[in-house]
Design a protein around this motif. Structure first.
Motif, PDB file in Angstrom:
ATOM      1  N   LEU A 140      19.968  37.251  41.714  1.00  0.00           N
ATOM      2  CA  LEU A 140      21.317  37.300  42.289  1.00  0.00           C
ATOM      3  C   LEU A 140      21.369  38.357  43.390  1.00  0.00           C
ATOM      4  CD1 LEU A 140      23.394  36.782  39.028  1.00  0.00           C
ATOM      5  CD2 LEU A 140      23.255  35.209  40.985  1.00  0.00           C
ATOM      6  N   ASP A 141      20.685  39.476  43.160  1.00  0.00           N
ATOM      7  CA  ASP A 141      20.588  40.488  44.223  1.00  0.00           C
ATOM      8  C   ASP A 141      19.905  39.909  45.449  1.00  0.00           C
ATOM      9  OD1 ASP A 141      21.845  42.572  42.961  1.00  0.00           O
ATOM     10  OD2 ASP A 141      20.002  43.396  42.087  1.00  0.00           O
ATOM     11  N   ARG A 142      18.830  39.185  45.189  1.00  0.00           N
ATOM     12  CA  ARG A 142      18.025  38.658  46.286  1.00  0.00           C
ATOM     13  C   ARG A 142      18.815  37.691  47.167  1.00  0.00           C
ATOM     14  NH1 ARG A 142      12.679  35.573  44.516  1.00  0.00           N
ATOM     15  NH2 ARG A 142      12.399  34.374  46.406  1.00  0.00           N
ATOM     16  N   VAL A 143      19.713  36.901  46.555  1.00  0.00           N
ATOM     17  CA  VAL A 143      20.515  35.978  47.373  1.00  0.00           C
ATOM     18  C   VAL A 143      21.857  36.609  47.778  1.00  0.00           C
ATOM     19  CG1 VAL A 143      19.403  33.927  46.382  1.00  0.00           C
ATOM     20  CG2 VAL A 143      21.553  34.764  45.394  1.00  0.00           C
ATOM     21  N   GLY A 144      22.009  37.903  47.485  1.00  0.00           N
ATOM     22  CA  GLY A 144      23.165  38.634  48.003  1.00  0.00           C
ATOM     23  C   GLY A 144      24.449  38.501  47.212  1.00  0.00           C
ATOM     24  N   ASN A 192      25.912  29.881  57.395  1.00  0.00           N
ATOM     25  CA  ASN A 192      24.761  30.733  57.725  1.00  0.00           C
ATOM     26  C   ASN A 192      24.280  31.592  56.567  1.00  0.00           C
ATOM     27  OD1 ASN A 192      24.039  29.903  60.242  1.00  0.00           O
ATOM     28  ND2 ASN A 192      25.535  31.221  61.274  1.00  0.00           N
ATOM     29  N   GLU A 193      25.206  32.014  55.713  1.00  0.00           N
ATOM     30  CA  GLU A 193      24.771  32.862  54.597  1.00  0.00           C
ATOM     31  C   GLU A 193      23.858  32.077  53.648  1.00  0.00           C
ATOM     32  OE1 GLU A 193      28.549  32.905  51.524  1.00  0.00           O
ATOM     33  OE2 GLU A 193      28.872  33.736  53.530  1.00  0.00           O
ATOM     34  N   VAL A 194      24.077  30.775  53.573  1.00  0.00           N
ATOM     35  CA  VAL A 194      23.204  29.935  52.739  1.00  0.00           C
ATOM     36  C   VAL A 194      21.903  29.609  53.487  1.00  0.00           C
ATOM     37  CG1 VAL A 194      23.005  27.677  51.608  1.00  0.00           C
ATOM     38  CG2 VAL A 194      25.106  29.023  51.378  1.00  0.00           C
ATOM     39  N   LEU A 195      22.030  29.276  54.767  1.00  0.00           N
ATOM     40  CA  LEU A 195      20.820  28.982  55.553  1.00  0.00           C
ATOM     41  C   LEU A 195      19.902  30.200  55.632  1.00  0.00           C
ATOM     42  CD1 LEU A 195      22.176  26.861  58.547  1.00  0.00           C
ATOM     43  CD2 LEU A 195      21.044  26.049  56.462  1.00  0.00           C
ATOM     44  N   ASP A 196      20.497  31.390  55.695  1.00  0.00           N
ATOM     45  CA  ASP A 196      19.675  32.603  55.769  1.00  0.00           C
ATOM     46  C   ASP A 196      18.829  32.780  54.504  1.00  0.00           C
ATOM     47  OD1 ASP A 196      20.607  33.173  58.269  1.00  0.00           O
ATOM     48  OD2 ASP A 196      22.029  34.720  57.631  1.00  0.00           O
ATOM     49  N   VAL A 197      19.431  32.477  53.359  1.00  0.00           N
ATOM     50  CA  VAL A 197      18.678  32.563  52.103  1.00  0.00           C
ATOM     51  C   VAL A 197      17.537  31.537  52.109  1.00  0.00           C
ATOM     52  CG1 VAL A 197      18.821  32.130  49.606  1.00  0.00           C
ATOM     53  CG2 VAL A 197      20.579  33.514  50.738  1.00  0.00           C
ATOM     54  N   GLN A 199      16.116  30.248  54.743  1.00  0.00           N
ATOM     55  CA  GLN A 199      15.179  30.712  55.766  1.00  0.00           C
ATOM     56  C   GLN A 199      14.223  31.757  55.182  1.00  0.00           C
ATOM     57  OE1 GLN A 199      13.956  30.162  59.201  1.00  0.00           O
ATOM     58  NE2 GLN A 199      16.112  29.794  59.576  1.00  0.00           N
ATOM     59  N   GLN A 200      14.795  32.655  54.404  1.00  0.00           N
ATOM     60  CA  GLN A 200      14.015  33.707  53.748  1.00  0.00           C
ATOM     61  C   GLN A 200      12.998  33.100  52.764  1.00  0.00           C
ATOM     62  OE1 GLN A 200      14.079  36.936  54.420  1.00  0.00           O
ATOM     63  NE2 GLN A 200      12.510  37.333  52.869  1.00  0.00           N
ATOM     64  N   ALA A 202      11.749  30.135  52.863  1.00  0.00           N
ATOM     65  CA  ALA A 202      10.719  29.452  53.654  1.00  0.00           C
ATOM     66  C   ALA A 202       9.681  30.470  54.121  1.00  0.00           C
ATOM     67  CB  ALA A 202      11.358  28.743  54.850  1.00  0.00           C
ATOM     68  N   ARG A 203      10.174  31.592  54.578  1.00  0.00           N
ATOM     69  CA  ARG A 203       9.298  32.651  55.086  1.00  0.00           C
ATOM     70  C   ARG A 203       8.387  33.184  53.982  1.00  0.00           C
ATOM     71  NH1 ARG A 203      13.401  36.432  57.310  1.00  0.00           N
ATOM     72  NH2 ARG A 203      14.171  34.570  58.343  1.00  0.00           N
ATOM     73  N   GLU A 204       8.912  33.184  52.750  1.00  0.00           N
ATOM     74  CA  GLU A 204       8.111  33.690  51.629  1.00  0.00           C
ATOM     75  C   GLU A 204       7.115  32.658  51.107  1.00  0.00           C
ATOM     76  OE1 GLU A 204      11.745  36.619  50.190  1.00  0.00           O
ATOM     77  OE2 GLU A 204      11.216  34.884  48.964  1.00  0.00           O
ATOM     78  N   GLY A 205       7.125  31.480  51.728  1.00  0.00           N
ATOM     79  CA  GLY A 205       6.091  30.507  51.373  1.00  0.00           C
ATOM     80  C   GLY A 205       6.492  29.465  50.355  1.00  0.00           C
ATOM     81  N   MET A 206       7.792  29.395  50.031  1.00  0.00           N
ATOM     82  CA  MET A 206       8.245  28.366  49.090  1.00  0.00           C
ATOM     83  C   MET A 206       8.038  26.981  49.697  1.00  0.00           C
ATOM     84  SD  MET A 206       9.653  27.391  46.241  1.00  0.00           S
ATOM     85  CE  MET A 206      10.353  28.833  45.439  1.00  0.00           C
ATOM     86  N   THR A 207       7.571  26.052  48.888  1.00  0.00           N
ATOM     87  CA  THR A 207       7.473  24.655  49.308  1.00  0.00           C
ATOM     88  C   THR A 207       8.868  24.051  49.221  1.00  0.00           C
ATOM     89  OG1 THR A 207       5.291  24.615  48.285  1.00  0.00           O
ATOM     90  CG2 THR A 207       6.255  22.486  48.889  1.00  0.00           C
TER      91      THR A 207
END
Ligand code: ADP
Ligand code: MG
Length: 259
Positions: A140-144, A192-197, A199-200, A202-207
């Motif tokens: 929950l922290d991680r997704v803000g 954007n707050e959802v797309l940013d999560v 995006q993050q 994706a950056r961390e390598g999630m399929t």
């Protein structure tokens, strides 16, 4: 739209053969409607595939077959080399391996945010409560939305609820995440707050398989765009190529309407 520039897979494409989700000649009908026609689609580990196409083209059905919310008539689907299970405990485990986020957040209204993110862990993964709560708080922290943990879903904004839904799926340590128009039901200021999560992630390598109309997200996060129409995959390409130089008339027509 989020236009964060992202360097995906800096180490290069996933090694050949590392195929996480494979659909081979999948067909499905709803009565007379041939909703999925000869679908061949391979998703490699760490890949982000954005699925776009007109309404009614079969995008949601495609997602729903991957976690077996829908059965298929012919062809095969394998996840991490294993065919989709048919029922029982194996099916529950599959659903945990394949995280799904829907347009409507689908949180349990009578459970708190924290409980929503703990539930699958304790029921399916058999994690003990203390460990599940700890993990839930971390996610929950991680997704803000860490400060919202003890509230009920209805007390949160749509964007917050959708981020909780993402945390809930992540709590199962999924191998792949499916997003079916996750921002379509949101007020514009919450997209954007959802797309940013995402995006993050994706950056961390999630399929990820993402059905979306957010072309900014597709351009910046996708390794590949899959364009569907009338139950078929018409075109697959790397985002720049797809958006700048679509090959099919269907894709050109679709893009001219949305861009
Ligand atoms: P998309 O997500 O691309 O808009 P869908 O996969 O939701 O498309 O739907 C594809 C087609 O299948 C549509 O014509 C839709 O009306 C039809 N369809 C979807 N679900 C069902 C169902 N459960 N029963 C009958 N028809 C369905
Ligand atoms: Mg849909």
């Amino acid at each position: 739209m989020s236009e964060v520039s992202v360097t995906k897979n800096a180490e290069g494409p996933a090694p050949a053969g590392d195929q996480l989700v494979v659909l081979d000649n999948v067909n499905k009908h709803f009565g007379a409607l041939h909703v999925l026609q000869d679908i061949d689609l391979t998703i490699k580990r760490g890949e982000v595939v954005v699925v776009i196409g007109p309404s009614g083209s079969g995008k949601s059905t495609l997602c729903r077959t991957i976690n077996r919310l829908e059965t298929i008539d012919s062809g095969s689907i394998t996840i991490d080399g294993k065919p989709l299970p048919q029922e029982g405990r194996e099916l529950a485990r599959l659903r945990a391996d394949v995280g799904m986020v829907f347009q409507s957040f689908n949180l349990f209204a009578h459970k708190t945010v924290l409980e929503n993110v703990m539930l699958g862990q304790t029921k399916v993964r058999k994690t003990d409560k203390a460990a599940a709560a700890k993990k839930a708080r971390g996610l929950l922290d991680r997704v803000g939305v860490g400060t919202q943990a003890d509230k009920y879903p209805a007390q949160l904004s749509g964007g917050q609820q959708q981020r909780v839904a993402i945390a809930r799926a992540l709590a199962m340590d999924p191998k792949v995440m499916l997003f079916d128009e996750p921002t379509s039901a949101l007020d514009p200021e919450m997209i954007n707050e959802v797309l940013d999560v995402m995006q993050q992630l994706a950056r961390e390598g999630m399929t990820m398989v993402v059905v979306t109309h957010e072309m900014g997200f597709a351009r910046s996060a996708a390794n590949r765009v899959v364009f569907m129409a009338d139950g078929r995959i018409i075109e697959e390409a790397e985002p720049n190529q797809f958006f700048n130089n679509p090959r099919s008339d269907r894709a050109k027509d679709f893009l001219s309407k949305i861009l």
